[in-house]
Structure formats: structure tokens, C-alpha cells
Motif scaffolding. Sequence first.
Motif, PDB file in Angstrom:
ATOM      1  N   ALA A   1       0.826  -1.272  -0.026  1.00 59.11           N
ATOM      2  CA  ALA A   1      -0.117   0.094   0.213  1.00 59.11           C
ATOM      3  C   ALA A   1       0.770   1.229  -0.053  1.00 59.11           C
ATOM      4  O   ALA A   1       1.973   1.339   0.562  1.00 59.11           O
ATOM      5  N   SER A   2       0.325   2.171  -0.586  1.00 60.18           N
ATOM      6  CA  SER A   2       1.095   3.694  -0.887  1.00 60.18           C
ATOM      7  C   SER A   2       0.306   4.747  -0.772  1.00 60.18           C
ATOM      8  O   SER A   2      -0.947   4.687  -0.714  1.00 60.18           O
ATOM      9  N   ASP A   3       0.926   5.960  -0.822  1.00 59.52           N
ATOM     10  CA  ASP A   3       0.007   7.125  -0.819  1.00 59.52           C
ATOM     11  C   ASP A   3      -0.469   7.371  -2.339  1.00 59.52           C
ATOM     12  O   ASP A   3      -0.944   8.363  -2.827  1.00 59.52           O
TER      13      ASP A   3
ATOM     14  N   GLU B   1      -3.882   6.269  -7.426  1.00 56.99           N
ATOM     15  CA  GLU B   1      -4.379   5.292  -8.712  1.00 56.99           C
ATOM     16  C   GLU B   1      -3.994   3.864  -8.333  1.00 56.99           C
ATOM     17  O   GLU B   1      -4.676   3.102  -8.379  1.00 56.99           O
ATOM     18  N   PHE B   2      -2.674   3.540  -7.789  1.00 55.67           N
ATOM     19  CA  PHE B   2      -2.605   2.326  -7.235  1.00 55.67           C
ATOM     20  C   PHE B   2      -3.212   1.712  -6.001  1.00 55.67           C
ATOM     21  O   PHE B   2      -3.680   0.499  -6.125  1.00 55.67           O
ATOM     22  N   SER B   3      -3.742   2.798  -5.148  1.00 59.79           N
ATOM     23  CA  SER B   3      -4.729   2.186  -4.040  1.00 59.79           C
ATOM     24  C   SER B   3      -6.117   1.715  -4.899  1.00 59.79           C
ATOM     25  O   SER B   3      -6.701   1.000  -4.180  1.00 59.79           O
ATOM     26  N   ALA B   4      -6.364   2.657  -5.888  1.00 59.09           N
ATOM     27  CA  ALA B   4      -7.696   2.217  -6.601  1.00 59.09           C
ATOM     28  C   ALA B   4      -7.709   0.749  -7.264  1.00 59.09           C
ATOM     29  O   ALA B   4      -8.489   0.115  -7.107  1.00 59.09           O
TER      30      ALA B   4
ATOM     31  N   ARG C   1      -9.678  -6.002  -4.674  1.00 54.75           N
ATOM     32  CA  ARG C   1     -10.393  -6.545  -3.328  1.00 54.75           C
ATOM     33  C   ARG C   1     -11.802  -6.544  -3.483  1.00 54.75           C
ATOM     34  O   ARG C   1     -12.449  -7.618  -2.871  1.00 54.75           O
ATOM     35  N   GLU C   2     -12.470  -5.758  -4.079  1.00 54.18           N
ATOM     36  CA  GLU C   2     -13.939  -5.687  -4.386  1.00 54.18           C
ATOM     37  C   GLU C   2     -14.411  -7.020  -5.264  1.00 54.18           C
ATOM     38  O   GLU C   2     -15.470  -7.488  -5.045  1.00 54.18           O
ATOM     39  N   ARG C   3     -13.576  -7.406  -5.894  1.00 50.67           N
ATOM     40  CA  ARG C   3     -13.915  -8.189  -7.219  1.00 50.67           C
ATOM     41  C   ARG C   3     -13.754  -9.822  -6.301  1.00 50.67           C
ATOM     42  O   ARG C   3     -14.467 -10.701  -7.030  1.00 50.67           O
TER      43      ARG C   3
END
Length: 185
Positions: A40-42, A45-48, A54-56
Amino acid sequence: MTSRDLTFVLGGARSGKSLHAEQLATDSALPVTYIATARASDDAEFSARIAHHRERRPAQWGLHEAGVNLAEAVARLDKPGHCLLIDCLTLWLANLLCPPDTVEAPQAGHHHAQFAALETALTHAQGKIIVVSNEIGLGVVPLGAATRLYVDELGRLNQRVAALSTQVTMMVAGLPLALKAADRA
């Protein structure tokens, strides 16, 4: 001794490799643990991207965030009658070669020991294992030494995992191409 059930799914960016691997895990009808290697980072776009993955995933799947200790996670979570989905080797290698500023830089060649440990864990696995990775060596030779190292080492890692695998699938434009099929003896 049980025969190894190791499937390797690789492809380029947005080739459909993660979705295909997730479908294979679902089709196995086994309990699934998703081993995430993304850090995880700040970066919004990568967090999205992480959130989309995760949602899938089905809610009943377990989740383990492995970080750089992937071999340890595989050895600890693997068991007969269970499926581990590792997504992905590409990010795992990036974490090995480019640790966050808060972590001491690894010694040169440290990743080779991590490769060997992963190879050992996969060799001794008793459950179904599905591993995802990018194929990034099909383009031009990168100009920077660090990028060339990354491309070369990912290619070597992919070769090691493919050699161990009972099935290897290359995803291109959402289409699975069987490179190595499981023996149906």
C-alpha cells in the motif's frame, strides 16, 4: 507424496491474468486464501487498483498480505484441500529490489535467496497453488541499469516458477493460451 498442483498465469498489463487466476481459484471449489504482494502506498491510482482487486474477490476468501516474506506465507498457509492464489510475483520482486525508505536496503543478491525459498515452498506445497506474474520481457531493452536488472530478474523468476508448474497459461487480450498443460495420466 501428493503430486504438485501448481498453476502459473502470466501476461502483460491488463491482459486479464488476475481475473483468469481468480476464476481458476473459484472453479477449484476449494477454500481460497488470496496472498497479496502489493505494498500500500500514498499513490491514489495504485490504491484504486488494489481496491478494485479486493472488491472483485469473493467475501469468503481469506486474505494474507505477504510483503517480502512470500515463501514463509506459502509454507504457513498451504494445506491439502486448500487453494492459495498469489497475486503477484511482479510486485513481490519490486518490493524485494526497491524496499520503502523506512526499510534497510537489502544486500546485493538478497533476492536470490528469496527466490530459492519460494521455489522450496512451492515444491513442497500440498494444496492447489495459483501464481500470477507479469511478462515484461517482450518489449525494448530498458535504458537504465536498475530497470534492466528488474526485467532480467523477473524473467529468471518466471522461468523458475514455470519449470515447477504443472500448468502455465499466458494471457493475451483476455484470452488464455496454454503454454504447459497438466498431464492427465
